[in-house]
Design a protein around this motif. Structure first.
Motif, PDB file in Angstrom:
ATOM      1  N   ARG A  44       0.841  -1.209   0.000  1.00 42.15           N
ATOM      2  CA  ARG A  44       0.000   0.000   0.000  1.00 42.15           C
ATOM      3  C   ARG A  44       0.871   1.252   0.000  1.00 42.15           C
ATOM      4  NH1 ARG A  44      -5.160   0.915   3.824  1.00 42.15           N
ATOM      5  NH2 ARG A  44      -6.154  -0.080   2.067  1.00 42.15           N
TER       6      ARG A  44
ATOM      7  N   LEU B 222      -3.713   3.121  -7.465  1.00 39.21           N
ATOM      8  CA  LEU B 222      -4.501   3.277  -6.234  1.00 39.21           C
ATOM      9  C   LEU B 222      -5.736   2.393  -6.192  1.00 39.21           C
ATOM     10  CD1 LEU B 222      -4.363   7.145  -5.689  1.00 39.21           C
ATOM     11  CD2 LEU B 222      -3.171   5.372  -4.375  1.00 39.21           C
ATOM     12  N   ALA B 223      -6.246   1.998  -7.325  1.00 40.18           N
ATOM     13  CA  ALA B 223      -7.508   1.237  -7.381  1.00 40.18           C
ATOM     14  C   ALA B 223      -7.537   0.022  -6.464  1.00 40.18           C
ATOM     15  CB  ALA B 223      -7.808   0.837  -8.824  1.00 40.18           C
TER      16      ALA B 223
ATOM     17  N   ILE C   9      -6.329  -0.460  -3.681  1.00 42.01           N
ATOM     18  CA  ILE C   9      -6.453  -0.065  -2.276  1.00 42.01           C
ATOM     19  C   ILE C   9      -7.922   0.124  -1.917  1.00 42.01           C
ATOM     20  CG2 ILE C   9      -5.933   1.769  -0.602  1.00 42.01           C
ATOM     21  CD1 ILE C   9      -3.278   2.179  -2.066  1.00 42.01           C
ATOM     22  N   PHE C  10      -8.714   0.597  -2.868  1.00 39.96           N
ATOM     23  CA  PHE C  10     -10.097   0.981  -2.590  1.00 39.96           C
ATOM     24  C   PHE C  10     -11.144  -0.012  -3.086  1.00 39.96           C
ATOM     25  CE2 PHE C  10      -7.620   4.917  -2.809  1.00 39.96           C
ATOM     26  CZ  PHE C  10      -7.849   5.382  -1.528  1.00 39.96           C
ATOM     27  N   ILE C  11     -10.796  -0.826  -4.076  1.00 36.74           N
ATOM     28  CA  ILE C  11     -11.754  -1.787  -4.603  1.00 36.74           C
ATOM     29  C   ILE C  11     -11.096  -3.158  -4.683  1.00 36.74           C
ATOM     30  CG2 ILE C  11     -13.010  -0.075  -5.975  1.00 36.74           C
ATOM     31  CD1 ILE C  11     -11.542  -1.190  -8.452  1.00 36.74           C
ATOM     32  N   LYS C  12     -11.916  -4.177  -4.752  1.00 32.87           N
ATOM     33  CA  LYS C  12     -11.383  -5.521  -4.959  1.00 32.87           C
ATOM     34  C   LYS C  12     -11.022  -5.622  -6.425  1.00 32.87           C
ATOM     35  CE  LYS C  12     -12.057 -10.317  -3.940  1.00 32.87           C
ATOM     36  NZ  LYS C  12     -10.657 -10.584  -3.791  1.00 32.87           N
TER      37      LYS C  12
END
Length: 142
Positions: free
Chosen positions: A5, A57-58, A60-63
């Motif tokens: 991350r 970054l995706a 980190i926020f979505i599966k």
């Protein structure tokens, strides 16, 4: 916060900084350079930095699918390496498609604001790729 991350965030921020530098140069007159569509290349580089940052970054926020988890760092490495190569070529005798800039880290501060963050993107994305491959190898051996 996990190491992956941290690398994703660092690479994303660095890509956006480098993209900002390219957009700033585009706005400051590079858009008017007639040689090899240099202006368009600078604008494309800036837009690409935003896409790279978002793709990094995706997960980190979505599966995210495994392809995105590995594809984004690979794309980041390609973007950073090609940007650094173009920067280097633009300081050689032949230039980048005939366009010569420089010398060194000129124009200041934009050159430094692109080169150093691009190196950071390259390093962070390489670490993400290595980590992903190690995790896959361990999973396959279990």
């Amino acid at each position: 916060m996990t190491l992956t991350r941290t690398f994703r965030i660092a690479a994303s921020v660095a890509a956006l900084i480098a993209g900002y530098a390219h957009f700033s140069l585009y706005q400051d007159g590079y858009k008017d350079i007639p040689i090899a569509h240099i202006g368009a290349q600078f604008l494309l580089n800036a837009l690409s930095s935003v896409l790279i940052a978002a793709a990094l970054l995706a997960p980190i926020f979505i599966k995210a699918p495994p392809l995105l988890k590995l594809g984004a760092p690979l794309a980041g490495m390609g973007w950073a390496a090609s940007s650094l190569f173009a920067f280097w070529m633009s300081r050689t005798e032949g230039g980048w498609f005939g366009f010569r800039d420089g010398p060194g880290l000129n124009p200041l501060p934009e050159a430094a604001l692109s080169v150093y963050p691009e190196i950071a993107v390259l390093v962070c994305c390489a670490a993400l790729v290595v980590h992903s491959l190690v995790v896959r190898r361990r999973a396959a051996s279990n």
